[in-house]
Write a protein that holds these residues in place. Structure first.
Motif, PDB file in Angstrom:
ATOM      1  N   ARG A  24      -4.150 -41.981  54.526  1.00  0.00           N
ATOM      2  CA  ARG A  24      -3.509 -40.664  53.558  1.00  0.00           C
ATOM      3  C   ARG A  24      -2.290 -41.270  53.143  1.00  0.00           C
ATOM      4  O   ARG A  24      -1.562 -40.870  51.845  1.00  0.00           O
ATOM      5  CB  ARG A  24      -3.345 -39.440  54.512  1.00  0.00           C
ATOM      6  CG  ARG A  24      -4.273 -38.895  54.662  1.00  0.00           C
ATOM      7  CD  ARG A  24      -4.513 -37.706  54.974  1.00  0.00           C
ATOM      8  NE  ARG A  24      -3.027 -37.449  56.374  1.00  0.00           N
ATOM      9  CZ  ARG A  24      -3.983 -37.322  57.422  1.00  0.00           C
ATOM     10  NH1 ARG A  24      -4.948 -37.453  57.863  1.00  0.00           N
ATOM     11  NH2 ARG A  24      -3.059 -36.822  58.093  1.00  0.00           N
ATOM     12  N   THR A  25      -1.740 -42.836  53.893  1.00  0.00           N
ATOM     13  CA  THR A  25      -0.116 -42.787  53.484  1.00  0.00           C
ATOM     14  C   THR A  25       0.263 -43.956  53.387  1.00  0.00           C
ATOM     15  O   THR A  25       0.692 -44.689  52.229  1.00  0.00           O
ATOM     16  CB  THR A  25       1.036 -43.062  55.001  1.00  0.00           C
ATOM     17  OG1 THR A  25       0.661 -43.602  55.745  1.00  0.00           O
ATOM     18  CG2 THR A  25       1.292 -41.137  55.037  1.00  0.00           C
ATOM     19  N   ARG A  80      -0.851 -47.093  50.140  1.00  0.00           N
ATOM     20  CA  ARG A  80      -0.490 -46.991  48.460  1.00  0.00           C
ATOM     21  C   ARG A  80      -1.429 -48.137  47.906  1.00  0.00           C
ATOM     22  O   ARG A  80      -0.890 -49.104  48.610  1.00  0.00           O
ATOM     23  CB  ARG A  80       0.824 -46.959  48.197  1.00  0.00           C
ATOM     24  CG  ARG A  80       2.095 -45.737  48.569  1.00  0.00           C
ATOM     25  CD  ARG A  80       3.225 -46.774  47.450  1.00  0.00           C
ATOM     26  NE  ARG A  80       4.154 -45.005  47.959  1.00  0.00           N
ATOM     27  CZ  ARG A  80       4.639 -44.023  47.151  1.00  0.00           C
ATOM     28  NH1 ARG A  80       4.441 -44.896  46.093  1.00  0.00           N
ATOM     29  NH2 ARG A  80       5.449 -43.316  47.657  1.00  0.00           N
ATOM     30  N   TRP A  81      -1.906 -47.482  46.983  1.00  0.00           N
ATOM     31  CA  TRP A  81      -2.755 -48.229  46.325  1.00  0.00           C
ATOM     32  C   TRP A  81      -2.456 -49.636  45.560  1.00  0.00           C
ATOM     33  O   TRP A  81      -1.302 -49.624  45.278  1.00  0.00           O
ATOM     34  CB  TRP A  81      -4.370 -47.737  45.872  1.00  0.00           C
ATOM     35  CG  TRP A  81      -4.961 -47.616  47.079  1.00  0.00           C
ATOM     36  CD1 TRP A  81      -5.315 -46.535  47.463  1.00  0.00           C
ATOM     37  CD2 TRP A  81      -5.805 -48.686  48.136  1.00  0.00           C
ATOM     38  NE1 TRP A  81      -6.043 -45.846  48.436  1.00  0.00           N
ATOM     39  CE2 TRP A  81      -6.404 -46.995  48.726  1.00  0.00           C
ATOM     40  CE3 TRP A  81      -6.305 -49.162  47.971  1.00  0.00           C
ATOM     41  CZ2 TRP A  81      -7.632 -47.627  49.538  1.00  0.00           C
ATOM     42  CZ3 TRP A  81      -7.369 -49.769  49.083  1.00  0.00           C
ATOM     43  CH2 TRP A  81      -7.525 -48.832  49.551  1.00  0.00           C
TER      44      TRP A  81
END
Length: 72
Positions: free
Chosen positions: A68-69, A71-72
């Protein structure tokens, strides 16, 4: 202590100086060996998850939080 027999097999000291000569490993053999290792690793993880369900749940929750945390 009894004496060791004279006609014993090679000891580690005897073989330490010599390298075992084997033909180079092919890509197919390496892939088969790697696939077998990964199957056994997955099987070991499944077994651990079955015998330690609380730890498996915590690991799943941690992984979900990490995803969830991320970053793409």
């Amino acid at each position: 202590m009894p004496d060791l027999p004279e006609n014993r097999s090679e000891t580690p000291e005897d073989t330490a100086g010599r390298q075992r000569v084997s033909p180079p490993e092919t890509d197919a053999e390496r892939r088969r060996r790697r696939a077998r290792f990964l199957r056994e690793l997955a099987e070991a993880r499944e077994l651990r998850d079955r015998v330690q369900p609380r730890r498996a749940k915590v690991a799943r929750l941690r992984h979900a939080m990490r995803m969830r945390t991320f970053r793409w």
